[in-house]
Scaffold this motif. Structure first.
Motif, PDB file in Angstrom:
ATOM      1  N   ALA A 165      14.066  90.627  15.031  1.00  0.00           N
ATOM      2  CA  ALA A 165      15.513  90.550  15.247  1.00  0.00           C
ATOM      3  C   ALA A 165      16.193  89.863  14.064  1.00  0.00           C
ATOM      4  O   ALA A 165      17.262  90.293  13.602  1.00  0.00           O
ATOM      5  CB  ALA A 165      15.807  89.799  16.539  1.00  0.00           C
ATOM      6  N   SER A 214      22.389  99.532  12.487  1.00  0.00           N
ATOM      7  CA  SER A 214      21.700  98.654  13.419  1.00  0.00           C
ATOM      8  C   SER A 214      20.752  99.467  14.306  1.00  0.00           C
ATOM      9  O   SER A 214      19.629  99.042  14.595  1.00  0.00           O
ATOM     10  CB  SER A 214      22.739  97.913  14.272  1.00  0.00           C
ATOM     11  OG  SER A 214      22.121  96.907  15.024  1.00  0.00           O
ATOM     12  N   ALA A 215      21.209 100.656  14.716  1.00  0.00           N
ATOM     13  CA  ALA A 215      20.344 101.522  15.531  1.00  0.00           C
ATOM     14  C   ALA A 215      19.150 102.010  14.708  1.00  0.00           C
ATOM     15  O   ALA A 215      18.033 102.118  15.224  1.00  0.00           O
ATOM     16  CB  ALA A 215      21.158 102.698  16.061  1.00  0.00           C
ATOM     17  N   MET A 216      19.381 102.296  13.441  1.00  0.00           N
ATOM     18  CA  MET A 216      18.261 102.709  12.577  1.00  0.00           C
ATOM     19  C   MET A 216      17.237 101.585  12.472  1.00  0.00           C
ATOM     20  O   MET A 216      16.028 101.815  12.487  1.00  0.00           O
ATOM     21  CB  MET A 216      18.771 103.033  11.168  1.00  0.00           C
ATOM     22  CG  MET A 216      19.341 104.410  11.004  1.00  0.00           C
ATOM     23  SD  MET A 216      19.542 104.753   9.235  1.00  0.00           S
ATOM     24  CE  MET A 216      21.278 104.434   9.044  1.00  0.00           C
ATOM     25  N   ASN A 274      10.649  95.440  17.556  1.00  0.00           N
ATOM     26  CA  ASN A 274      10.085  94.123  17.857  1.00  0.00           C
ATOM     27  C   ASN A 274       8.571  94.113  17.678  1.00  0.00           C
ATOM     28  O   ASN A 274       7.979  93.070  17.400  1.00  0.00           O
ATOM     29  CB  ASN A 274      10.467  93.707  19.279  1.00  0.00           C
ATOM     30  CG  ASN A 274      11.957  93.450  19.391  1.00  0.00           C
ATOM     31  OD1 ASN A 274      12.614  93.104  18.396  1.00  0.00           O
ATOM     32  ND2 ASN A 274      12.515  93.650  20.568  1.00  0.00           N
ATOM     33  N   LEU A 276      21.354  93.882   7.849  1.00  0.00           N
ATOM     34  CA  LEU A 276      22.767  94.232   8.081  1.00  0.00           C
ATOM     35  C   LEU A 276      23.686  93.319   7.273  1.00  0.00           C
ATOM     36  O   LEU A 276      24.669  93.769   6.669  1.00  0.00           O
ATOM     37  CB  LEU A 276      23.103  94.096   9.570  1.00  0.00           C
ATOM     38  CG  LEU A 276      22.633  95.212  10.497  1.00  0.00           C
ATOM     39  CD1 LEU A 276      23.014  94.877  11.938  1.00  0.00           C
ATOM     40  CD2 LEU A 276      23.244  96.549  10.104  1.00  0.00           C
ATOM     41  N   ASP A 277      23.370  92.031   7.278  1.00  0.00           N
ATOM     42  CA  ASP A 277      24.229  91.083   6.565  1.00  0.00           C
ATOM     43  C   ASP A 277      24.208  91.343   5.056  1.00  0.00           C
ATOM     44  O   ASP A 277      25.225  91.221   4.378  1.00  0.00           O
ATOM     45  CB  ASP A 277      23.789  89.641   6.859  1.00  0.00           C
ATOM     46  CG  ASP A 277      24.119  89.227   8.290  1.00  0.00           C
ATOM     47  OD1 ASP A 277      24.923  89.932   8.938  1.00  0.00           O
ATOM     48  OD2 ASP A 277      23.564  88.220   8.761  1.00  0.00           O
ATOM     49  N   LEU A 310      11.914  92.408   4.439  1.00  0.00           N
ATOM     50  CA  LEU A 310      10.573  92.359   5.037  1.00  0.00           C
ATOM     51  C   LEU A 310       9.603  91.568   4.173  1.00  0.00           C
ATOM     52  O   LEU A 310       8.702  90.907   4.681  1.00  0.00           O
ATOM     53  CB  LEU A 310      10.047  93.785   5.249  1.00  0.00           C
ATOM     54  CG  LEU A 310      10.660  94.512   6.447  1.00  0.00           C
ATOM     55  CD1 LEU A 310      10.286  95.982   6.433  1.00  0.00           C
ATOM     56  CD2 LEU A 310      10.198  93.868   7.753  1.00  0.00           C
ATOM     57  N   ARG A 346      16.254  92.292  11.136  1.00  0.00           N
ATOM     58  CA  ARG A 346      17.297  93.328  11.283  1.00  0.00           C
ATOM     59  C   ARG A 346      18.669  92.761  10.941  1.00  0.00           C
ATOM     60  O   ARG A 346      19.467  93.388  10.248  1.00  0.00           O
ATOM     61  CB  ARG A 346      17.294  93.871  12.722  1.00  0.00           C
ATOM     62  CG  ARG A 346      16.080  94.703  13.077  1.00  0.00           C
ATOM     63  CD  ARG A 346      16.268  95.448  14.392  1.00  0.00           C
ATOM     64  NE  ARG A 346      16.378  94.567  15.543  1.00  0.00           N
ATOM     65  CZ  ARG A 346      15.356  94.208  16.332  1.00  0.00           C
ATOM     66  NH1 ARG A 346      14.142  94.666  16.083  1.00  0.00           N
ATOM     67  NH2 ARG A 346      15.541  93.414  17.359  1.00  0.00           N
ATOM     68  N   GLN A 347      18.921  91.551  11.421  1.00  0.00           N
ATOM     69  CA  GLN A 347      20.238  90.958  11.143  1.00  0.00           C
ATOM     70  C   GLN A 347      20.405  90.677   9.647  1.00  0.00           C
ATOM     71  O   GLN A 347      21.482  90.886   9.075  1.00  0.00           O
ATOM     72  CB  GLN A 347      20.387  89.653  11.937  1.00  0.00           C
ATOM     73  CG  GLN A 347      21.825  89.147  12.013  1.00  0.00           C
ATOM     74  CD  GLN A 347      22.712  90.054  12.861  1.00  0.00           C
ATOM     75  OE1 GLN A 347      22.391  90.366  13.996  1.00  0.00           O
ATOM     76  NE2 GLN A 347      23.830  90.509  12.292  1.00  0.00           N
ATOM     77  N   ARG A 394      15.774  96.951   3.067  1.00  0.00           N
ATOM     78  CA  ARG A 394      14.857  96.548   4.132  1.00  0.00           C
ATOM     79  C   ARG A 394      13.586  95.935   3.553  1.00  0.00           C
ATOM     80  O   ARG A 394      13.062  94.943   4.066  1.00  0.00           O
ATOM     81  CB  ARG A 394      14.512  97.809   4.942  1.00  0.00           C
ATOM     82  CG  ARG A 394      14.116  97.542   6.355  1.00  0.00           C
ATOM     83  CD  ARG A 394      14.051  98.830   7.140  1.00  0.00           C
ATOM     84  NE  ARG A 394      12.928  99.661   6.791  1.00  0.00           N
ATOM     85  CZ  ARG A 394      13.005 100.936   6.402  1.00  0.00           C
ATOM     86  NH1 ARG A 394      14.171 101.523   6.303  1.00  0.00           N
ATOM     87  NH2 ARG A 394      11.922 101.620   6.113  1.00  0.00           N
ATOM     88  N   ARG A 435       7.071  95.182  15.295  1.00  0.00           N
ATOM     89  CA  ARG A 435       6.775  95.103  13.882  1.00  0.00           C
ATOM     90  C   ARG A 435       6.582  93.674  13.383  1.00  0.00           C
ATOM     91  O   ARG A 435       5.814  93.423  12.462  1.00  0.00           O
ATOM     92  CB  ARG A 435       7.931  95.765  13.109  1.00  0.00           C
ATOM     93  CG  ARG A 435       7.842  95.734  11.611  1.00  0.00           C
ATOM     94  CD  ARG A 435       6.709  96.626  11.134  1.00  0.00           C
ATOM     95  NE  ARG A 435       6.596  96.536   9.695  1.00  0.00           N
ATOM     96  CZ  ARG A 435       7.281  97.298   8.854  1.00  0.00           C
ATOM     97  NH1 ARG A 435       8.102  98.221   9.303  1.00  0.00           N
ATOM     98  NH2 ARG A 435       7.117  97.157   7.567  1.00  0.00           N
ATOM     99  N   MET A 475      16.600  99.288  14.623  1.00  0.00           N
ATOM    100  CA  MET A 475      15.821  99.129  15.859  1.00  0.00           C
ATOM    101  C   MET A 475      14.586 100.025  15.814  1.00  0.00           C
ATOM    102  O   MET A 475      13.565  99.712  16.425  1.00  0.00           O
ATOM    103  CB  MET A 475      16.667  99.497  17.084  1.00  0.00           C
ATOM    104  CG  MET A 475      17.793  98.528  17.396  1.00  0.00           C
ATOM    105  SD  MET A 475      17.264  96.860  17.793  1.00  0.00           S
ATOM    106  CE  MET A 475      16.510  97.105  19.394  1.00  0.00           C
ATOM    107  N   SER A 476      14.698 101.140  15.097  1.00  0.00           N
ATOM    108  CA  SER A 476      13.563 102.061  14.984  1.00  0.00           C
ATOM    109  C   SER A 476      12.622 101.686  13.849  1.00  0.00           C
ATOM    110  O   SER A 476      11.409 101.862  13.963  1.00  0.00           O
ATOM    111  CB  SER A 476      14.070 103.491  14.753  1.00  0.00           C
ATOM    112  OG  SER A 476      14.836 103.908  15.850  1.00  0.00           O
ATOM    113  N   THR A 477      13.183 101.211  12.738  1.00  0.00           N
ATOM    114  CA  THR A 477      12.321 100.947  11.580  1.00  0.00           C
ATOM    115  C   THR A 477      11.755  99.521  11.569  1.00  0.00           C
ATOM    116  O   THR A 477      10.733  99.273  10.943  1.00  0.00           O
ATOM    117  CB  THR A 477      13.088 101.186  10.271  1.00  0.00           C
ATOM    118  OG1 THR A 477      14.331 100.480  10.313  1.00  0.00           O
ATOM    119  CG2 THR A 477      13.368 102.661  10.054  1.00  0.00           C
TER     120      THR A 477
END
Lengths: 210, 243
Positions: free
Chosen positions: B100, B84-86, B93, B107-108, B142, B103-104, B138, B95, B88-90
């Motif tokens: 958000a 999740s921290a990664m 917001n 992760l899911d 995206l 990102r979720q 990712r 982008r 936030m960088s890649t």
């Protein structure tokens, strides 16, 4: 390392995965090589190469731990646990820590001894089978079929039994800061060699075809 | 002993973990439960206690195989925190309007690969090179998120105008993401021409018919590629300037 005969038509996912992992930074030489090898996927390979190149430029900064990232991680964990629970409810014998039907544990002593003899097994090997200490994917199909027949249960009961997690013996004692863990699972071949079987019994169990 | 992977390449060969990953996994095998759970929270790769994400994936799968839900859950939670921290960088917001959500979703999708009904080799590539496998995940997200974005909001405080030279590396992290976002939003044929020439280094065209060029890769003439590059540049300038 054993090499299997390549499939005649790899899937798009397989090809794109191989492309992404072929080298640290894909370049024109690699892309040319892949489009020659997999002309049916030329369009997808080029598009994917473009996307990889764009994304690679965004990874040069350190992770950013924030309350927002922490909350997102917790949501993912919560969703995962809910999904896992749903799956366990639907299929209680697969991937579930709860005890699966154990067709060996319910046997009486006499019956267990008879089956042990007919399978050319030993009490130790039967104990390992009962406690699921042998990796399911290494147990020959013929053995599972024979075991199911001896136990008088359907083959899928035996399959489900071996697919469940290993049993932790009740007698295991442990320090307070460590949860008891089952012994590491062995392969079927390793179990045969470490279960007090005679050479003749080992030969029979190893020599039969799957 | 480290469990071998089962996923195969198109040649039939098994994928292999890099030697350093295997060594790192072996080094964790004697660690106590408490130590593993402590160290999985260490996210600084420079720390001696840092556990490679490939190791974490291996240990989570092993714990799941042993039915040890407490350990697998603890390690999984640590992995999600890191990922999740990664993200936030890649996927900051800056982008995307739906950063958000994106990102979720990533992760899911990663979490789904740890479910009991996932393909048995679904996580093998995450034990080979986690970063590459995670990047692929990712990209999938995206691709869909970008396709549904309607317009750009100007995001760059124009201290260093990143549009002045589109071939140059943008100066700031935000500018880099703004450019990445703008490239994602180009029409596919413009994006393709732009990246093939500017990133992969293809010539626009060649007199040698055997030479692979941006034109042959896109199945068009060199003139068409030049037109696309010009349009891409104009569109990127327009988007980066918020016009």
């Amino acid at each position: 390392m054993k090499t299997e005969k390549p499939k005649t038509s790899p899937t798009l996912e397989e090809v794109l995965t191989e492309f992404a992992f072929a080298q640290d930074k894909p370049d024109a030489t690699l892309l040319n090589d892949f489009t020659r090898r997999f002309p049916a996927y030329t369009e997808q390979l080029i598009e994917y190469a473009v996307e990889l190149a764009i994304e690679a430029t965004t990874e040069e900064v350190a992770p950013t731990h924030t309350s927002e990232s922490s909350a997102a991680a917790m949501r993912a964990m919560s969703r995962f646990q809910n999904r896992q629970f749903e799956l366990q409810e639907q299929s209680p014998t697969v991937g579930n820590a709860a005890p699966a039907t154990n067709p060996i544990a319910s046997l009486g002593t006499t019956k267990l001894r008879e089956i042990t003899q007919r399978l050319n097994a030993s009490p130790v090997l039967m104990m390992k089978l009962r406690d699921r200490l042998i990796r399911a994917d290494t147990i020959p199909s013929w053995f599972k079929v024979q075991l199911a027949s001896e136990l008088g249960v359907a083959n899928d009961i035996v399959d489900a039994h071996f697919a469940a997690p290993a049993v932790i013996a009740m007698a295991v004692s442990f320090k307070a800061d460590r949860k008891p863990q089952a012994a590491p699972k062995e392969s079927f071949a390793e179990a045969i060699e470490s279960s007090g079987l005679t050479l003749e019994q080992q030969t029979v169990l190893k020599g039969s075809k799957v | 002993m480290v469990r071998p992977l089962t996923k195969r390449k198109t040649t039939g060969d098994l994928y292999q973990r890099p030697a350093e990953v295997t060594a790192a996994i072996e080094a964790t095998q004697g660690l106590s439960r408490a130590e593993l759970l402590r160290r999985c929270r260490v996210s600084d790769p420079a720390s001696e206690d840092f556990l490679r994400p490939e190791c974490l994936v291996y240990m989570i799968r092993a714990a799941q195989g042993d039915g040890d839900e407490e350990l697998s859950g603890g390690l999984l939670s640590g992995l999600f925190q890191r990922c999740s921290a990664m993200l936030m960088s890649t996927i900051p917001n800056a982008r995307s309007q739906r950063a958000a959500d994106a990102r979720q979703q990533v992760l899911d999708r990663l979490a789904d690969k740890f479910l009991a009904d996932a393909k048995p080799d679904a996580l093998d590539m995450f034990e080979v090179r986690f970063g590459v496998a995670f990047r692929s995940l990712r990209i999938d997200v995206l691709r869909s998120v970008t396709a549904t974005e309607v317009d750009l909001v100007p995001l760059v405080e124009d201290e260093n105008d990143p549009s002045s030279d589109l071939r140059a590396e943008p100066v700031t992290h935000d500018a880099r993401h703004t450019l990445a976002r703008a490239i994602w939003q180009l029409p596919a044929e413009l994006r393709r021409a732009y990246i093939l020439v500017n990133v992969y280094g293809y010539e626009i065209e060649s007199v040698d018919p055997e030479t692979e060029t941006a034109a042959t890769k896109c199945g068009v003439s060199g003139r068409a590629i030049r037109d696309r590059l010009a349009k891409a540049k104009r569109e990127l300038q327009s988007r980066l300037e918020g016009k």
